[in-house]
Design an enzyme around this catalytic site. Structure first.
Site, PDB file in Angstrom:
ATOM      1  CG  PHE A  25      -1.865   1.098   1.357  1.00  0.00           C
ATOM      2  CD1 PHE A  25      -2.845   1.293   0.407  1.00  0.00           C
ATOM      3  CD2 PHE A  25      -1.823   1.959   2.444  1.00  0.00           C
ATOM      4  CE1 PHE A  25      -3.772   2.323   0.525  1.00  0.00           C
ATOM      5  CE2 PHE A  25      -2.737   2.987   2.587  1.00  0.00           C
ATOM      6  CZ  PHE A  25      -3.711   3.173   1.622  1.00  0.00           C
ATOM      7  CB  SER A  93       3.199  -4.545   3.367  1.00  0.00           C
ATOM      8  OG  SER A  93       2.522  -3.736   4.288  1.00  0.00           O
ATOM      9  CG  MET A  94      -2.575  -4.153   0.615  1.00  0.00           C
ATOM     10  SD  MET A  94      -3.163  -2.669  -0.246  1.00  0.00           S
ATOM     11  CE  MET A  94      -2.140  -2.689  -1.727  1.00  0.00           C
ATOM     12  CG  ASP A 194       7.140  -4.393  10.040  1.00  0.00           C
ATOM     13  OD1 ASP A 194       6.822  -3.195   9.987  1.00  0.00           O
ATOM     14  OD2 ASP A 194       6.757  -5.240   9.222  1.00  0.00           O
ATOM     15  CG  HIS A 224       6.935  -2.758   6.564  1.00  0.00           C
ATOM     16  ND1 HIS A 224       6.175  -3.838   6.972  1.00  0.00           N
ATOM     17  CD2 HIS A 224       6.296  -2.235   5.482  1.00  0.00           C
ATOM     18  CE1 HIS A 224       5.118  -3.954   6.187  1.00  0.00           C
ATOM     19  NE2 HIS A 224       5.170  -3.000   5.270  1.00  0.00           N
TER      20      HIS A 224
END
Length: 267
Positions: A25, A93-94, A194, A224
């Site tokens: 994202f 992530s997303m 993260d 992250h």
């Protein structure tokens, strides 16, 4: 709007095993390009699409939602399936949530899942206030470039549009409900350092999927965006080993002459 230099999608037509990579994202394919190039250099077919609203300016993301992002990776998966016998999905992530939903919905058409710091919940944006707040405030500060390496930056937006964040929250809730439908072998790599996605998100994923072949690896030296961080090479090596185990003979030696841009770039 023109795509930012470095945010272009990536594609490589290799062998009969393919990998679909999904970026995160407010990010872009830039965060996964070294991973994509590494996989392509081992003879795999690779697709790394640019999600709608990303890689240009945050105002464009404001006009999109999860349905647009998911539709793009779903389309890319179907295209990859047309030329590959075996397909893996992966994401950061997303992008990890997108990959998990693809696995849940496409079943046996997906042979395995690789996720790096997968997101499962909205954090740091007062998620319960988003339905109202998004009508009062357009953006909040960005989440890009959580990287331990001082010499590397992620190409991502410096603002998060709250309309898009509200849609992302709805998507996470949807995917969470579908996690029990994920039965494929799963490789999950996460960073204890993260600052964007807490360890609880990975724990939630591991606790809800129905996969019996599950491997969890800690990326101790990275934040992250681990795909651009100190542990990037480990991510690349572990994913190649995972694919090679599940699709014997699909991974070859490094192809000479495959540069940073691969052989083909495109949507």
């Amino acid at each position: 709007m023109p795509v930012l230099p470095g945010a272009e999608p990536f594609r490589h037509d290799g062998g009969e095993a393919g990998v679909l990579l999904c970026h995160g994202f407010t990010g872009s394919p830039q965060s996964l390009r070294p991973w994509a190039v590494h996989l392509a250099a081992r003879g795999l077919s690779v697709s790394l699409p640019l999600l709608p609203g990303h890689g240009t300016r945050w105002q464009d993301l404001q006009l999109t939602g999860w349905q647009d992002w998911y539709a793009e990776v779903d389309r890319a998966l179907r295209v990859l399936r047309e030329r590959c016998e075996t397909v893996f999905v992966a994401g950061l992530s997303m992008g990890g949530a997108l990959a998990l939903r693809l696995a849940a919905r496409h079943g046996d058409a997906v042979s395995g899942v690789i996720v790096v710091n997968p997101a499962n919940r909205m954090h740091g944006l007062a998620p319960h206030a988003l339905p109202v707040l998004r009508h009062l405030v357009r953006t909040t500060r960005g989440i890009a470039s959580d990287i331990a390496r001082p010499d590397v930056e992620e190409l991502g937006y410096d603002r998060v549009p709250l309309h898009a964040a509200h849609s992302l929250r709805a998507f996470f809730r949807l995917v969470d409900g579908e996690l029990p439908q994920v039965t494929q072998p799963l490789l999950l790599l996460r960073s204890p350092r993260d600052h964007v996605v807490p360890p609880a998100d990975s724990a939630r994923v591991l606790g809800r999927v129905s996969s019996t072949d599950v491997t969890e690896i800690l990326l101790e030296q990275s934040c992250h965006v681990a795909t651009l961080d100190h542990d990037a090479d480990r991510i690349f090596a572990e994913s190649v080993a995972f694919i090679g185990r599940l699709a014997p003979g699909s991974v070859g030696e490094t192809e000479p002459g495959l540069g940073k841009e691969g052989t083909t770039a495109g949507g």
